[in-house]
Design an enzyme around this catalytic site. Structure first.
Site, short mmCIF file in Angstrom:
data_model
loop_
_atom_site.label_atom_id
_atom_site.label_comp_id
_atom_site.label_asym_id
_atom_site.label_seq_id
_atom_site.Cartn_x
_atom_site.Cartn_y
_atom_site.Cartn_z
N PRO A 279 6.30 14.90 18.67
CA PRO A 279 6.91 14.18 17.55
C PRO A 279 8.17 14.87 17.00
O PRO A 279 9.08 14.19 16.51
CB PRO A 279 5.80 14.17 16.49
CG PRO A 279 4.53 14.31 17.27
CD PRO A 279 4.88 15.17 18.46
N ASP A 280 8.26 16.19 17.11
CA ASP A 280 9.44 16.89 16.57
C ASP A 280 10.62 16.88 17.54
O ASP A 280 11.65 17.50 17.28
CB ASP A 280 9.08 18.32 16.18
CG ASP A 280 8.70 19.18 17.39
OD1 ASP A 280 8.66 18.65 18.54
OD2 ASP A 280 8.43 20.38 17.21
N GLY A 281 10.48 16.19 18.67
CA GLY A 281 11.59 16.11 19.62
C GLY A 281 11.52 17.13 20.74
O GLY A 281 12.28 17.03 21.69
#
Ligand code: CA
Length: 762
Positions: free
Chosen positions: A589-591
């Site tokens: 989710p944080d890339g």
């Protein structure tokens, strides 16, 4: 005399620069305006910034003025045109803003000047309004080529890595490889595409030609080469401790069928190919700079060296570095020769080893340079260099041949396997190396050439094979060069299909010489044109089939071929490989992302049947562990980009973007894009190095070579390295050390991935 050169490269290597590009670290005596980055891309209608500061504390306030000095008038300074630096804030960077007009292209040079200071120049390129990834390419290119960042030697040669303490295929970070030179060519080709400036690409080829292709003085006795008897046989042995390998003149060796046509085409006996390894800072002190033989530690030029040469179990930790020109000045009484080859007597000699994947990558870069320059109407700017690439490709055919030019297929027994009679000694695959050497005494009258019997999936380059056979500007001049590459293109595509596992990954490779000595393979080995399936070709410590990077590197070339030609065989391999690779890739989710790192293999492929390839249901791969490595992720993203462009696969396109965005957002630092890595293998710094009992010698720096030698003891310079304390404490029982490396190849490949994404998917 002899023939014998064994190159094994561990996990990865790397590289990139040009005559007209970076030149070492600038040491200025007087005060200077310091700008960074020195390259900037600005999309039409948008703005970008570069930073300026002073190199030294001034006595009173200094005003830095920035303005366009030449070039594209659609670019102008719109902020920070006049900046004041005080004796207090002189070292704190301030921003200069450059804005691009709503339309237009081209570069401009901006100068930042101040009274009493040397000026600084920044090249700014106006990009199409949509091309954000080209702006990323130039930003990273600017970091890589900024002399202050340490990627390049004073000659402009790209180091393997900025950091000096690194051990993988090269055993020191300020060595370089033919791989690094090839990545520099590719990087400069993309720079030409993005900016229209082809001088740097041509300069990179000139740099490579000057420093990494041996000059005539470095290979002085090729005129004595006897193509009917290319070399004397010596077996490869399983462990370093079994060396030296005894030369055996009783083993039949086939003729070299391309020497005469190469000489006829180019009017020289010399070989036009890169040596694979160079000690750029002459850290070892051999002083084998171009044209010199053991000029010693005081020599200042980049020095040709070699390391691996003792069989599949010889990891980098067990190697004895040696000069390519051995005049018996260092090492033992016969220099280093009698560590590797057993003979009655020894002559002073030179020898070079080519890493075929790197020369093929140089051809690949030249292909793209030609395509891209012609799109700009500038084909004539690169045509001379492209012609040289065709010549390099002509000589690269040496890598297709069995080591001793024996017949390909069912080649068992050094005495019973027949010598080839010409092209029947060619596997039409790219093997692990080719090598050549001879006497240093120009009246001694001998020289030799060998191919390699081992073909690794990771070394194939069907894009280069296509270019050298189907693309007119790259067709070699020799009588049969283009035809050989046409056959190689087909054979390489079959090889990928043969090695493709049930899951989709590409397995190790094949050999025409089991165990490197034409031994009898285990019963039931599957075959490819009579060559035996070799799960981990060439090197076993670590196994050569484990690194996911070989997948990404090699399959990327298949994807480029597919993107250029629509080749259906290439597409079939890619469809399956991409599905597998994406199924093993995670986006957080944080890339951030996670891609495969270490692969493990079981089973074997079905024996090859060209008219009806098997399903390979018995050949399997698993992913043992994962990584966020940025260089490999970039190669992977590039594979997905080329594949998605031609196939329209939206999942692959989206994954390419997520990989590139993930590293851009999360892993940038001052020098580029990098992540920390733990190096548990550095406990091998004190590994013993096998030296025969009673053999004694000396390294150029005085380090003793004997049966008590270790990796570190013959490289005592490492104890002066800034990072040495991390090794010392680890060897004393401390924690596994962590390093954040800036490998040249990785930074170049990230930049290239950004440029490729801009070209094809943005
Ligand atoms: Ca070993």
């Amino acid at each position: 005399m002899g023939s014998h050169s064994l190159v094994a490269k561990a996990y990865d290597s790397l590289g990139a620069s040009a005559n007209s590009t970076p030149v070492g670290i600038t040491v200025s005596s007087g005060p200077t305006v310091v700008a960074s980055p020195l390259q900037l891309g600005v999309q039409s209608g948008k703005s970008g910034t570069y930073e300026v500061k002073l190199s030294k504390q001034p006595a009173s306030n200094v005003t830095v003025t920035s303005a366009r000095a030449s070039g594209n008038s659609g670019l102008s300074v719109t902020g920070g045109a006049s900046l004041t630096f005080t004796p207090q804030n002189w070292n704190t960077a301030q921003k200069v803003t450059v804005t691009a007009a709503a339309s237009g292209t081209g570069s401009a040079v901006f100068e930042s000047t101040a009274p009493g200071h040397a000026k600084s120049s920044v090249t700014v390129t106006q990009l199409a309004a949509t091309k954000a990834y080209d702006a990323r390419f130039l930003e990273l290119y600017g970091k890589i080529t900024n002399p202050a960042n340490g990627y390049f030697s004073p000659e402009g040669i790209p180091y393997h890595s900025v950091e000096t303490l690194i051990v993988e295929a090269p055993d020191h970070g300020h060595e370089t490889t033919s791989e690094a030179y090839s990545y520099l060519l590719w990087l400069q080709a993309m720079y030409g595409k993005v900016t229209g400036d082809w001088a740097k690409f041509n300069g990179a080829w000139e740099l490579m030609e000057k420093y990494m292709i041996p000059t005539h003085a470095d290979q002085p006795t090729n005129s004595f080469y006897n193509a009917s008897k290319p070399a004397t046989y010596a077996p490869e042995l399983d462990t370093p401790g079994e060396y030296p390998a005894k030369l055996d003149t009783g083993v039949s060796v086939g003729p070299d069928p391309i020497a005469a046509e190469l000489k006829s085409a180019y009017g020289t006996d010399d070989v036009y190919g890169m040596h694979w390894l160079q000690d750029v800072d002459n850290v070892y002190g051999y002083g084998n700079s171009p044209g010199k033989c053991e000029a010693g530690p005081s020599d200042t030029g980049p020095s040709y060296i070699n390391t691996f040469q003792r069989g599949a179990q010889e990891s980098v930790w067990e190697t004895v570095p040696q000069p390519t020109c051995d005049a018996f000045k260092y090492g033992g009484k016969n220099g280093y020769l009698d560590l590797f080859t057993g003979d009655a007597s020894y002559a002073k000699q030179w020898k070079f080893t080519n890493a075929p994947d790197a020369d093929a990558r140089a051809v690949q870069a030249a292909y793209w340079a030609d395509i891209w320059a012609k799109e700009q109407g500038k084909g004539s700017a690169v045509s001379a260099t492209v012609g040289k690439a065709a010549k390099m490709g002509d000589y690269l055919r040496y890598s297709m041949f069995d080591k001793y030019f024996k017949k390909i297929g069912n080649c068992v027994g050094p005495s019973t396997c027949p010598a080839g009679t010409g092209k029947d000694a060619s596997m039409y695959l790219m093997s692990w190396y080719y090598a050549w050497g001879g006497a240093t005494d120009t009246s001694a009258g001998w020289s030799w050439r060998i191919g390699s019997s081992h073909a690794h999936g990771g070394y194939q380059n069907p894009l280069a094979a296509y270019a050298l056979s189907n693309y007119a500007p790259l067709k070699p001049k020799s009588a049969t060069g283009a035809a050989d590459w046409a056959k190689s293109l087909d054979r390489q595509l079959e090889f990928y299909r043969w090695l493709q596992s049930d899951e989709g990954a590409i397995a190790g490779g094949a050999t025409n010489s089991w165990a490197g000595r034409y031994a009898t393979p285990p019963a039931g080995k599957s075959t490819f044109y009579g060559m035996y399936y070799d799960e981990k070709p060439v090197y076993h410590d670590p196994p050569s089939n484990q690194w996911f990077g070989f997948q990404a590197w090699s399959v990327e070339r298949v994807a480029e071929l597919y993107q250029q030609t629509g080749n259906a065989k290439a597409k079939a391999v890619l469809d399956k490989w991409v599905d597998w690779a994406l199924s093993k890739t995670t986006f957080n989710p944080d890339g951030t992302y996670r891609i495969p790192s270490t692969l493990q293999w079981s089973g074997q492929p079905d024996t090859w049947n060209a008219s009806s390839p098997g399903a390979n249901s018995g050949l399997h791969v698993t992913v043992a562990d994962y990584t966020n490595d940025v260089g490999v992720a970039a190669s992977f993203a590039k594979t997905l980009t080329y594949y998605a462009d031609r196939s329209g696969d939206t999942e692959a396109a989206a994954a390419a973007k997520k990989l590139l965005d993930g590293m851009w957002a999360n892993h940038q630092d001052d020098l580029g894009i990098a992540v920390p890595e733990n190096r548990a293998d550095y406990n091998r710094f004190d590994d013993p190095v096998s030296i025969p009992s009673g053999w004694t010698g000396t390294m150029p720096n005085g380090d003793a070579i004997n049966s008590s030698s270790t990796f570190d003891s013959i490289r005592s310079f490492y104890e002066d390295d800034p990072a040495w304390s991390k090794i010392e404490s680890y060897l004393a029982g401390g924690a596994v050390p962590s390093f954040t490396y800036h490998r040249f190849w990785a930074q170049a490949d990230i930049a290239l991935a950004m440029g490729s994404y801009a070209e094809l998917l943005e």
